[in-house]
Every structure is written in C-alpha cells, then in structure tokens.
Motif scaffolding. Structure first.
Motif, mmCIF file in Angstrom:
data_model
loop_
_atom_site.group_PDB
_atom_site.id
_atom_site.type_symbol
_atom_site.label_atom_id
_atom_site.label_comp_id
_atom_site.label_asym_id
_atom_site.label_seq_id
_atom_site.Cartn_x
_atom_site.Cartn_y
_atom_site.Cartn_z
ATOM 1 N N THR A 90 3.118 9.931 -7.373
ATOM 2 C CA THR A 90 2.360 9.046 -8.263
ATOM 3 C C THR A 90 0.868 9.268 -8.036
ATOM 4 O OG1 THR A 90 4.075 7.459 -7.696
ATOM 5 C CG2 THR A 90 2.258 6.671 -9.091
ATOM 6 N N LEU A 91 0.527 9.377 -6.755
ATOM 7 C CA LEU A 91 -0.875 9.584 -6.405
ATOM 8 C C LEU A 91 -1.441 10.827 -7.067
ATOM 9 C CD1 LEU A 91 -1.638 8.829 -2.688
ATOM 10 C CD2 LEU A 91 -2.850 8.073 -4.731
ATOM 11 N N GLN A 150 -7.002 11.783 -12.526
ATOM 12 C CA GLN A 150 -7.489 10.972 -13.655
ATOM 13 C C GLN A 150 -8.582 10.015 -13.194
ATOM 14 O OE1 GLN A 150 -3.576 9.312 -14.761
ATOM 15 N NE2 GLN A 150 -3.900 10.215 -16.797
ATOM 16 N N LEU A 151 -8.368 9.408 -12.016
ATOM 17 C CA LEU A 151 -9.376 8.480 -11.497
ATOM 18 C C LEU A 151 -10.673 9.215 -11.184
ATOM 19 C CD1 LEU A 151 -7.447 6.100 -9.038
ATOM 20 C CD2 LEU A 151 -8.311 5.592 -11.327
ATOM 21 N N LEU A 208 -12.423 9.938 -14.290
ATOM 22 C CA LEU A 208 -12.956 8.693 -14.839
ATOM 23 C C LEU A 208 -14.268 8.315 -14.137
ATOM 24 C CD1 LEU A 208 -12.409 6.355 -16.795
ATOM 25 C CD2 LEU A 208 -11.108 5.229 -14.993
ATOM 26 N N GLU A 209 -14.309 8.549 -12.826
ATOM 27 C CA GLU A 209 -15.533 8.274 -12.071
ATOM 28 C C GLU A 209 -16.718 9.036 -12.668
ATOM 29 O OE1 GLU A 209 -15.580 5.618 -10.404
ATOM 30 O OE2 GLU A 209 -16.249 6.395 -8.471
ATOM 31 N N SER A 226 -2.205 10.413 -10.732
ATOM 32 C CA SER A 226 -3.272 9.480 -11.099
ATOM 33 C C SER A 226 -4.614 9.797 -10.440
ATOM 34 C CB SER A 226 -2.870 8.059 -10.698
ATOM 35 O OG SER A 226 -1.598 7.754 -11.201
ATOM 36 N N TYR A 227 -4.552 10.449 -9.297
ATOM 37 C CA TYR A 227 -5.758 10.687 -8.511
ATOM 38 C C TYR A 227 -6.810 11.465 -9.292
ATOM 39 C CZ TYR A 227 -8.266 11.452 -4.153
ATOM 40 O OH TYR A 227 -9.200 11.449 -3.172
ATOM 41 N N ILE A 253 2.213 3.948 -1.759
ATOM 42 C CA ILE A 253 2.169 4.631 -3.039
ATOM 43 C C ILE A 253 2.753 6.007 -2.806
ATOM 44 C CG2 ILE A 253 0.646 5.447 -4.866
ATOM 45 C CD1 ILE A 253 -1.399 3.408 -3.813
ATOM 46 N N ALA A 309 0.808 -1.213 0.000
ATOM 47 C CA ALA A 309 0.000 0.000 0.000
ATOM 48 C C ALA A 309 0.846 1.270 0.000
ATOM 49 C CB ALA A 309 -0.938 -0.005 1.192
#
Lengths: 333, 333
Positions: A9-10, A16-17, A20-21, A13-14, A5, A3
């Motif tokens: 990086t977070l 983008q996620l 995406l939601e 990507s955070y 991370i 876990a």
C-alpha cells in the motif's frame, strides 16, 4: 497501533504523496509571488517612516528572535548596534517584473561610518535552486568585506580566505566541478580548513555569514532538474513509465571522502537568511514595539540583566493571557 | 548605542507604524484567502490518497512537532494512535464561497469505534475575532464528548463541567456579560474552578482542548471593533482628528478581581489550534515521510527510546548537511 501499513500500500501511495508535495510547493511559490507584490507598497511606506527613526534596526536586532540572535556575537553587537542604518529584504528575481523564483532573496545591510570596515553597504544574495539529487534550498556567493585593519576583521580572516578560494574556483571555469575532497585541496583551501577548525571554537562572527556558499548548484543544473522533475510527475500522473535516471545513481555513488560542506565557514547561512527574511523583516515593527514596551515596563537593562529564555517565558505568559499578538509565524520554542 | 530615539520623533512615527501593521494584517488575510482557494483541490487530492493509508494520521501524530506533541498525554496517545481515522482543517467562514474571515478554522477529527467515547466525529470550530480593546485572536465554544463510562473520561470531568457552565451562560441570554469574578461564580463555576486546580497538576488531556473557549467576544463586537479600527485609521491617514474612545477607557478601568481566563481548562487552546492548522496539517506529508524514514534507518523503537530533544538535534544536523528540507514554516526551537 494503527500504524501498520503494508509495504505494498505504501509503495503505491508514497510516490503520489511525494508528487503532491511538489504541487503544494508550486502553489507556495505562487503565493509568495502574490504576497511580495501585495506587500511591496507597504514595505516602501515602512521604509519611509523608518527614515525618521535612525535607531529602528538596532532596536529590532536587540529584540531579535533566537534564530537570529544566536548568530550575533558580542563583538558583532557593538558594530551592529552603533552603525546599522538600514536593512532591506528584496526578492530580486521578481522585483523587476521578471518571472524568476520569489524564494531567491537579497538581504541588504547599510552602515554608518564605523571603525571596522569601509563598506557602506553589504548585500548578500541567495538563490533558490534545485539539485539533480532532488535537494532544494538557498545557495550563495561570498561577499567580501573591506576591513579597515586586520585587527578589525571580526571573522578573524575566515571571510577573506573564503573569498580567495571562491576566486580560485571561478578561475577554473564555470563548468569545473568543485574540489570537495580534503586530499585534493589547494593551499588556500587547506589554510581555510585549518582556520575553520581553530576559529569555530569561539563562535563564528555574524559577518562570517557573508561567506556562506551552500551547495554548488548552477542556474543551469537547477533549471534542468526542475524541468525533469515536472516532466516525471506528468508522466506518473498519466500512468506512464518514467525513464531511469542515470544522474541519480551517480549521486548515490558518492565518495565517502566527499564533504561539500567541509569549507563552509557559516553552515547555517541559509537558515539565518530565512530567519531574517521570513521573521525579522516582516515582523520588524512588532520587535521594535516589543523593545519599546520592554523599555517602558522596567528600568532594568534587559540587554545585560535577562537572558533569552527568561524573555521567551515572559512573552509566552503574555500570550496565554491574551496580551499582544505574537509576531506573525513565530512559533513557540 | 544608536538606540537613542527622541520621545517626540517616536510619537509621530509610532502611530504610523501601528496603522501600517494593520494594513499588513489586511494583506495577510487576502493572502490566506488566496492560499486556501489555491490549495483546496490539492488537499482534496491528498485526502483521497490518504484513504488508502489508514495509519497516516497516527504516524503523523507520532512525529508531531513539540508545539502539538507537548499537549498529548500518554493516555491520549493510546486512543489517538489506535482510533484516529482522519483529521481535516477547513476555513469554514470562506469555504462555501462566503466572504468571511479565512483565519477562522474548523479542526475535525474522525475516530474509529473505541472504548473511550461514542462520538465518531469531534469538530472544534474557532472564530477569529477582534475585541473592543484591540485584542485579536481565536475564540471557541466547548464541544461535548460522550464518554462511554465516567472512568473513560480522559479529562476527568473537566470537559463536562465546562459544557455545563457554557449551557448556563447561554441561558442567561446572548447579551449577558460573562461572570468573570470568583466571588460571583455559580455553583457549577465554583466546582469547575476547583477541578481545574486539582486536575491541572497532572497535565490536562489533549481532549480538554475541546473545552477551550477563549475571550467571550461576540461576532457583533468583533465586526464593530473592526469597522471602528478601519475608520480611525482612515481619519489618521487623512490627518483628521480621531474621536476619543469611551470603550477603551472602560476597558482600562478593569477590576482586579476580573479573570476572564479563570475558568479556562485549556488556556493554550488557540495556540494548539494554530499549530495544528499551520504546521501539522500543511506539513503532514513531511511528518509522515519523516516517520517512515525514522523507521527505515534503525530498528530502535524511537517512540520510547529517544526523547524529543534528541530527535530535534538529529533533524537539525540533517538540515545543516543539506538533507531533506525542513517542513514549511517550521522554526528552530
């Protein structure tokens, strides 16, 4: 632990996620729209069959899942079981061919003549809205009930007061900000606040649900927030800078005295509406069948003799043994 | 009570409602098919983003809802948190453009090198089937795991035995009826039965799920049952007589010794598969975000310091206050 991370990086990507939601959410809206259109003739067929079974909805309510049942007080049961004639859920923003949000719902209860209220129909409309802050969910307006006598008011005056406060709010005009700080309350708001504190102790009536308002988000705010959100996502997807949002900062700067839910007589109103529209309504035949089978299996009066947990366990055992399929979407507790 | 419905009225309408349920079910299949197609590019996009976040799935599992979490033993957590690299759900009967059942699912877990087993990939396929008796649900086949040492077998030998019994069943030929009476058990079946009784006491490993079989319903039986069911509905809708069903009577004449679930090492295997495919998989970003927020809000190690009920309450409070939306389809316990 895997876990670990890195913060960097977070950050990449955070966002983008999160974007995406939103895309998943837009798909979900399309799917609901498709589902509503596809099932519409079946619900009409069901209503026609049910007109031959006047006790259908009372029986369904007797077998209601915990997320509905928990809001029905013994005094509510009396009127619901003896007088509820019909229950229908509609997606009023699209049912007339419009392009509105299929997540907005109207729940309509029809009643036979009864000793509690004059109304033959009570309809609760809930609109799906997006706030500037990013919050999304259902909001509503109070629905008054014409009680036959003050002593018959199952909400003990709560609903009347919510309606009164709502009328005051409307008089201040559509653009006026709601009064959400206790120190600024009008006399009616103060009275409501006091009554909430005394009545809530004993459990608020199911009919208090007709007073649910939720966050005061106008259609305009919702439309603007949705458009801006979509635009920001588009910019991010193209790798462009997204302009700073002054409104967001304003929201974070909230006053601690602010309590937008302080005068809510039925804070779980949106949850109950969702439980009715996504579980009780689509699975009504299954709950009805289950009520019939319970009646066949035993002479015990399940209504009084068995509590909910026992019933749940029974159901689960039956499922594990591969009995009847559980109602759609129903989850284990 | 309005629940007094005459037996006659019931008989007339009951069958109509039951047939209507099947029509709703057929619509639901269409909706799932639509949903799978619509969301496919988004899931691919998600997987690409997640390749940058190696700890994503372990974190999601740490925040897993009770209907998944209850099946994960502490010894399972160790290997899942340290080695789970990827998790994907596919609808393998339709993903290749076929017209198969979108309710059939494959759940694929990818692992990093670990001290427990050799397999880099474990994939559990579950087929949606209809039995002659009318039962519908998911069935599966055991998936063997190559444990590195007997002492590393998290299922304590259960899975190996299920695989052995399954191999025996296959050798008897595809048409052979399964042995479901304890008195007819083969030595391997007897050994399995005994092991189930001893191991189950301490809680079966999550990896025992790979041994789930469910009811032995072949593709042929399922297809025939579905076709006959549809034909009978058509006849009833046209007001025609439906021929008596000999198979149904045969089923009712079941031997009491019969226990088709007697050798099931993970009787809730279908429920867990559904919880993963309909909750954990679509809501993974929400569980991940929730894990991140939990980490931000406090220094407490939530993993050890807080039990699930407390977390649920927190979530509910947040929802009531209109915080983040709850994960899609998630129900209150």
């Amino acid at each position: 632990m895997a876990a670990n991370i890195s913060e960097e990086t977070l950050k990449v990507s955070y966002e983008q996620l999160s974007d995406l939601e939103k895309e998943f959410e837009e798909n979900e809206v399309e799917i609901i729209r498709h589902q509503v259109a596809l099932n519409k003739p079946l619900y009409e067929k069901r209503e026609k069959i049910l007109s031959e079974l006047p006790g259908f909805w009372p029986l369904v309510l007797e077998q209601a899942p915990p997320d509905v049942d928990q809001y029905i007080q013994p005094s509510d049961s009396a009127v619901l079981l003896s007088s509820l004639k019909n229950l229908t859920v509609s997606h009023f923003e699209i049912d007339n061919g419009g392009k509105g949000d299929p997540r907005s719902i109207a729940i309509r209860l029809e009643f036979n003549e009864n000793e509690y209220f004059e109304d033959a129909v009570l309809e609760k409309k809930l609109w799906h809205r997006r706030a500037k802050s990013g919050w999304t969910g259902l909001v509503s307006e109070p629905v008054p009930i014409r009680w036959k006598k003050p002593g018959k008011d199952l909400t003990q005056g709560l609903l009347d007061l919510v309606v009164k406060v709502w009328e005051e709010d409307k008089k201040r005009g559509p653009g006026a900000a709601p009064i959400t700080k206790a120190k600024d309350y009008t006399p009616a708001q103060k009275e409501l606040k006091k009554k909430i504190e005394t009545v809530s102790m004993g459990g608020v009536s199911f009919f208090g649900w007709f007073g649910f308002r939720g966050f005061p988000i106008s259609e305009e705010e919702s439309r603007a927030a949705t458009a801006k959100d979509r635009e920001n996502r588009r910019l991010r997807a193209e790798g462009k800078a997204v302009p700073d949002d002054e409104d967001d900062e304003e929201d974070e700067d909230e006053d601690e005295d602010d309590d937008p839910y302080g005068l809510e007589i039925f804070p779980d109103g949106d949850e109950l509406a969702i439980a009715i529209s996504e579980d009780l309504w689509p699975s009504a035949i299954k709950y009805f069948t289950s009520a019939q089978e319970t009646g066949d299996m035993s002479d015990i009066d399940f209504e009084d003799g068995m509590d909910e947990d026992d019933e749940d366990e029974e159901e689960e055992e039956e499922e594990a043994k591969g009995g009847k399929e559980p109602p759609a979407k129903k989850r284990k507790a």
